[in-house]
Write a protein that holds these residues in place. Structure first.
Motif, PDB file in Angstrom:
ATOM      1  N   GLY A  49     -42.910 -25.171 -90.559  1.00 21.62           N
ATOM      2  CA  GLY A  49     -41.662 -24.636 -90.034  1.00 21.62           C
ATOM      3  C   GLY A  49     -41.534 -23.141 -90.252  1.00 21.62           C
ATOM      4  O   GLY A  49     -40.499 -22.555 -90.024  1.00 21.62           O
ATOM      5  N   ALA A  50     -42.593 -22.497 -90.670  1.00 16.76           N
ATOM      6  CA  ALA A  50     -42.566 -21.061 -90.925  1.00 16.76           C
ATOM      7  C   ALA A  50     -43.463 -20.347 -89.927  1.00 16.76           C
ATOM      8  O   ALA A  50     -44.251 -20.951 -89.227  1.00 16.76           O
ATOM      9  CB  ALA A  50     -43.051 -20.781 -92.351  1.00 16.76           C
ATOM     10  N   SER A  51     -43.331 -19.042 -89.900  1.00 18.38           N
ATOM     11  CA  SER A  51     -44.144 -18.239 -89.000  1.00 18.38           C
ATOM     12  C   SER A  51     -45.594 -18.241 -89.471  1.00 18.38           C
ATOM     13  O   SER A  51     -45.876 -18.097 -90.647  1.00 18.38           O
ATOM     14  CB  SER A  51     -43.597 -16.819 -88.965  1.00 18.38           C
ATOM     15  OG  SER A  51     -44.440 -16.005 -88.194  1.00 18.38           O
ATOM     16  N   ASP A  52     -46.499 -18.411 -88.559  1.00 17.93           N
ATOM     17  CA  ASP A  52     -47.926 -18.384 -88.862  1.00 17.93           C
ATOM     18  C   ASP A  52     -48.473 -17.045 -88.396  1.00 17.93           C
ATOM     19  O   ASP A  52     -48.484 -16.749 -87.213  1.00 17.93           O
ATOM     20  CB  ASP A  52     -48.623 -19.533 -88.135  1.00 17.93           C
ATOM     21  CG  ASP A  52     -50.094 -19.642 -88.480  1.00 17.93           C
ATOM     22  OD1 ASP A  52     -50.562 -18.871 -89.338  1.00 17.93           O
ATOM     23  OD2 ASP A  52     -50.752 -20.502 -87.880  1.00 17.93           O
ATOM     24  N   ALA A  53     -48.937 -16.225 -89.313  1.00 21.23           N
ATOM     25  CA  ALA A  53     -49.378 -14.876 -89.001  1.00 21.23           C
ATOM     26  C   ALA A  53     -50.670 -14.844 -88.200  1.00 21.23           C
ATOM     27  O   ALA A  53     -51.036 -13.807 -87.685  1.00 21.23           O
ATOM     28  CB  ALA A  53     -49.536 -14.074 -90.283  1.00 21.23           C
ATOM     29  N   LEU A 107     -59.497 -11.007 -86.726  1.00 23.53           N
ATOM     30  CA  LEU A 107     -59.017 -10.716 -88.073  1.00 23.53           C
ATOM     31  C   LEU A 107     -58.498  -9.285 -88.178  1.00 23.53           C
ATOM     32  O   LEU A 107     -59.193  -8.331 -87.854  1.00 23.53           O
ATOM     33  CB  LEU A 107     -60.155 -10.928 -89.077  1.00 23.53           C
ATOM     34  CG  LEU A 107     -59.771 -10.788 -90.543  1.00 23.53           C
ATOM     35  CD1 LEU A 107     -58.726 -11.833 -90.923  1.00 23.53           C
ATOM     36  CD2 LEU A 107     -60.985 -10.940 -91.430  1.00 23.53           C
ATOM     37  N   GLY A 108     -57.259  -9.155 -88.595  1.00 28.74           N
ATOM     38  CA  GLY A 108     -56.653  -7.848 -88.808  1.00 28.74           C
ATOM     39  C   GLY A 108     -56.072  -7.199 -87.569  1.00 28.74           C
ATOM     40  O   GLY A 108     -55.420  -6.165 -87.647  1.00 28.74           O
TER      41      GLY A 108
END
Length: 125
Positions: free
Chosen positions: A42-46, A68-69
């Motif tokens: 339920g949280a933001s996935d970076a 990546l990055g």
């Protein structure tokens, strides 16, 4: 007789190659970029972004996972790109010329499809 049968086989083998159509690339406009919401947490996935692309009268939402990055995807809303839409994927070619394929998460009709834009200087009654 053998020569006639050989020529007929060659002609029949060539017909399907002539009937295949080339893929139809279209111009799409990136309308929105949001961080992907992880369903489990339920949280933001970076690591992923939900990118909405308007192609014709349909808005497709795809999951984009940058290298990546890389965070430049946050700033691409409003950009046009050339895409090839299939039943389950959207394929695009990046600035370097590499082809990428993204799975379509959802498709919705565009709300203002077919509605003409009013002139900015036009007076409203």
């Amino acid at each position: 007789m053998l020569r006639l049968v050989s020529i007929l086989c060659i002609l029949l083998a060539a017909v399907p190659a002539l009937c295949q159509s080339a893929p139809k690339y279209q111009v799409g406009n990136i309308t929105e970029v949001r961080p992907h919401q992880n369903a489990e947490l339920g949280a933001s996935d970076a690591t992923g972004y939900d990118v909405s692309v308007k192609v014709g009268d349909t808005i497709y939402t795809v999951l984009y996972t940058p290298a990546l990055g890389e965070e430049t995807v946050k700033y691409i809303a409003g950009r046009d790109l050339v895409v090839l839409v299939s039943e389950t994927t959207i394929q695009y070619i990046d600035i370097v010329g590499q082809s990428h394929e993204l799975w379509i998460e959802s498709r919705t009709p565009a709300a203002n499809a077919g509605v003409p834009k009013a002139d900015v200087g036009e007076a409203k009654p």
